[in-house]
Design a protein around this motif. Sequence first.
Motif, mmCIF file in Angstrom:
data_model
loop_
_atom_site.group_PDB
_atom_site.id
_atom_site.type_symbol
_atom_site.label_atom_id
_atom_site.label_comp_id
_atom_site.label_asym_id
_atom_site.label_seq_id
_atom_site.Cartn_x
_atom_site.Cartn_y
_atom_site.Cartn_z
ATOM 1 N N ASP A 83 0.833 -1.211 0.000
ATOM 2 C CA ASP A 83 0.000 0.000 0.000
ATOM 3 C C ASP A 83 0.867 1.259 0.000
ATOM 4 O O ASP A 83 0.545 2.248 -0.686
ATOM 5 N N GLU A 84 1.948 1.208 0.743
ATOM 6 C CA GLU A 84 2.846 2.370 0.797
ATOM 7 C C GLU A 84 3.520 2.606 -0.548
ATOM 8 O O GLU A 84 3.694 3.752 -0.987
ATOM 9 N N LEU A 85 3.875 1.512 -1.220
ATOM 10 C CA LEU A 85 4.475 1.633 -2.548
ATOM 11 C C LEU A 85 3.480 2.216 -3.550
ATOM 12 O O LEU A 85 3.833 3.079 -4.366
ATOM 13 N N GLU A 86 2.243 1.772 -3.498
ATOM 14 C CA GLU A 86 1.218 2.295 -4.407
ATOM 15 C C GLU A 86 1.012 3.790 -4.207
ATOM 16 O O GLU A 86 0.859 4.546 -5.175
ATOM 17 N N ARG A 87 1.016 4.225 -2.962
ATOM 18 C CA ARG A 87 0.853 5.666 -2.686
ATOM 19 C C ARG A 87 2.034 6.459 -3.247
ATOM 20 O O ARG A 87 1.850 7.554 -3.797
ATOM 21 N N ALA A 88 3.246 5.917 -3.127
ATOM 22 C CA ALA A 88 4.430 6.606 -3.644
ATOM 23 C C ALA A 88 4.401 6.669 -5.172
ATOM 24 O O ALA A 88 4.762 7.690 -5.769
ATOM 25 N N LEU A 89 3.949 5.596 -5.808
ATOM 26 C CA LEU A 89 3.854 5.572 -7.274
ATOM 27 C C LEU A 89 2.809 6.564 -7.763
ATOM 28 O O LEU A 89 3.035 7.300 -8.732
#
Length: 227
Positions: A83-89
């Motif tokens: 989820d954190e990676l998706e937000r950063a992307l």
Amino acid sequence: MGSTGKYFKYSRTFRAFLSTTVRRHNITPKMNEDLCYLSLLSKVQDLFITSISRSKIRELNPKDVAIIREVYDSENAHEAFGDELERALEAGCEIIIIEPSRLGDETARWISVGNCLHKTAALSGIATIVTGLVWPDKPFTYTPLGIVSFFCTGIYDISWQFDPCCQYQVNKKTDILAKLPVYSNLTSSSPVVLIRKSDFRRKLLHTCITLASTLFCVWKLYIVYNK
């Protein structure tokens, strides 16, 4: 700093590297002009390009760097990492550092899928035109290649280009990671680093090649079956 200022900045950097290389490698004006040029080119080119990349990193805003920390504080840690990676992307961070090895490997493989689609579409499209020119009366040699190029381009343009990962590439230069301002705060010794790069040129390249190869196939098939 405008584009003119950056040009003079990099020109000064290039001249500094040039003079340093001349002194370090004992390149004198008495040397043959061609040998002098080749020596300077081989010694300075990599240094100059690296200096530009490093200067951009030094000018990078820390807010543009996202770090996915490998902190297992719950049973759903892996889902939290995703989820954190998706937000950063979705936020479009310039650099994303992924510390969890599992998530980093999965992301790198997923990005390689998009790269494979792009390369396959472009190379098979070029091969279609080449084989069609070499064997114009044998459509079974170039038609399958044209279909592969069309298929890969279709998948890329319909599906992959809307994935946020299409705007990122995996950084493979270890020296760039050490120049990041947040390098000292990393807990992983070998994180996966994603750098944001626009895929507009890649899309334009393989789309034009596929369009040309498709039209070429249609034209050749029309000639073969209407003789």
